[in-house]
Design an enzyme around this catalytic site. Structure first.
Site, PDB file in Angstrom:
ATOM      1  CG  HIS A  11      -3.082   2.064   5.052  1.00 21.13           C
ATOM      2  ND1 HIS A  11      -2.032   2.521   5.816  1.00 21.13           N
ATOM      3  CD2 HIS A  11      -3.592   1.019   5.748  1.00 21.13           C
ATOM      4  CE1 HIS A  11      -1.907   1.790   6.905  1.00 21.13           C
ATOM      5  NE2 HIS A  11      -2.838   0.879   6.895  1.00 21.13           N
TER       6      HIS A  11
HETATM    7  O1  RIB Z   1      -0.027  -1.502   4.209  1.00 24.75           O
HETATM    8  C1  RIB Z   1      -1.306  -1.058   3.866  1.00 24.75           C
HETATM    9  C2  RIB Z   1      -1.634  -1.420   2.454  1.00 24.75           C
HETATM   10  O2  RIB Z   1      -1.651  -2.844   2.301  1.00 24.75           O
HETATM   11  C3  RIB Z   1      -3.042  -0.967   2.042  1.00 24.75           C
HETATM   12  O3  RIB Z   1      -3.064  -0.731   0.664  1.00 24.75           O
HETATM   13  C4  RIB Z   1      -3.890  -2.157   2.377  1.00 24.75           C
HETATM   14  O4  RIB Z   1      -5.098  -2.192   1.612  1.00 24.75           O
HETATM   15  C5  RIB Z   1      -2.980  -3.283   1.961  1.00 24.75           C
HETATM   16  O5  RIB Z   1      -3.099  -3.438   0.549  1.00 24.75           O
END
Ligand code: RIB
Ligand code: CA
Length: 311
Positions: free
Chosen positions: A240
């Site tokens: 992500h």
């Molecule tokens: O949904 C994924 C996000 O939420 C990413 O940034 C992960 O690190 C959590 O913060």
């Protein structure tokens, strides 16, 4: 090469850690500071983990700040199931010796932005609590922010509820403050990050770089992947947060379009979902650049190239 001054707001967290390593190895970015927020794990751990990663990356002079310890209204919900109890499960990094800055992360954001000439981009990788509080405390920072590029939101599916993505879900009220501002916003949602998977061959390429940084990155991702692989039956975990940094380094790896986006904050069943008006049905003007595609192979080429720059 012109460098792009940025502040990274994060909740390390494994994918935040990889994003920090990518940013620190990229001369295109001038990281002015790291602000941390409660999210994947409590603030006491996110600020410690940010400093652990800075020291792993050889950036022990980086300024790291602790921001807000909880969402604006809701109680904190964390994600140890995905990141482990330490938030950096999979590798043992030494306790940091670099200092945590005494100034509150929100005040660092306000002070730095107000002293700038409006060229700073905020890369937000966690819940938006720090940015929202800064906007409420000092709305005059709005024109001083060049752009906010965030990992957050979901167009088709959530990862905490069927509709809500974790960063928005944890603090939907903060997200509503940010989305209803006049800031230039770009979001990289789950619909994009779930295309960017740490498959075994990609993980092996990272591990075979053969340095302490790449070893730690591979170990972190091996643990991190286990949750997503089991939950979604995918051949790897979605990376992500590094997508935000890759966008700042090479925006042409991505494509997006402007849409009106709002945040749901009332119903228990849908709280934290990002409502993306794909067909302009609300009649409201677009307020967000919603990233829709990523060149996955070139993303991993960039990540591996930059991780290879550590000795
Ligand atoms: O949904 C994924 C996000 O939420 C990413 O940034 C992960 O690190 C959590 O913060
Ligand atoms: Ca994060």
């Amino acid at each position: 090469m012109t460098t792009n001054p940025i502040i990274i707001d994060c909740d390390p967290g494994v994918d935040d850690a990889i994003a920090l390593l990518l940013a620190f190895a990229s001369a295109e970015l001038d990281v002015l500071g790291i602000t941390t927020v409660a999210g994947n794990v409590p603030l006491s751990l996110t600020q410690t983990n940010a400093r652990k990663i800075c020291e792993l990356a050889g950036r022990s002079t980086m300024r790291v700040y602790a921001g807000c310890p909880r969402p604006m209204l809701r109680s904190l919900e964390t994600a140890e199931y995905a990141h482990g109890t330490t938030g950096l499960q999979g590798t043992e990094l030494p306790e940091p010796t670099m200092p945590l800055q005494a100034q509150h992360g929100v005040d660092f954001l306000i002070e730095t932005l107000m002293q700038s000439d409006g060229d700073i981009t905020l890369a937000t990788l966690g819940p938006l609590t720090n940015l929202a509080i800064a906007l409420i405390k000092a709305p005059q920072i709005t024109p001083k922010i060049r752009e906010v590029v965030m990992m957050g939101g979901a167009i088709t599916h959530g990862n905490v509820t069927p509709l809500a993505e974790f960063n928005i879900y944890v603090d939907p009220h903060a997200a509503q403050v940010v989305f209803s501002s006049t800031l230039k916003l770009t979001i990289i949602s789950l619909d994009v990050t779930h295309q960017v998977l740490t498959t075994p061959d990609r993980l092996e390429k990272i591990r075979s770089i053969g340095t302490p940084v790449s070893q730690a990155a591979a170990d972190l991702l091996a643990f991190y992947g286990s949750y997503d692989i089991e939950k979604y039956g995918m051949p790897g975990s979605p990376l992500h947060d590094p997508c935000v940094i890759a966008y700042l380094i090479q925006p042409d790896l991505f494509t997006g379009r402007e849409f009106f986006v709002d945040v749901e904050t009332t119903s228990d069943r849908t709280i934290g979902c990002t409502i993306v008006d794909l067909w302009q049905l609300t009649g409201k003007s677009p307020n967000v650049n919603v990233i829709q595609t990523v060149n996955v192979e070139k993303f991993y080429e960039l990540l591996i190239d930059r991780l290879s720059r550590y000795v």
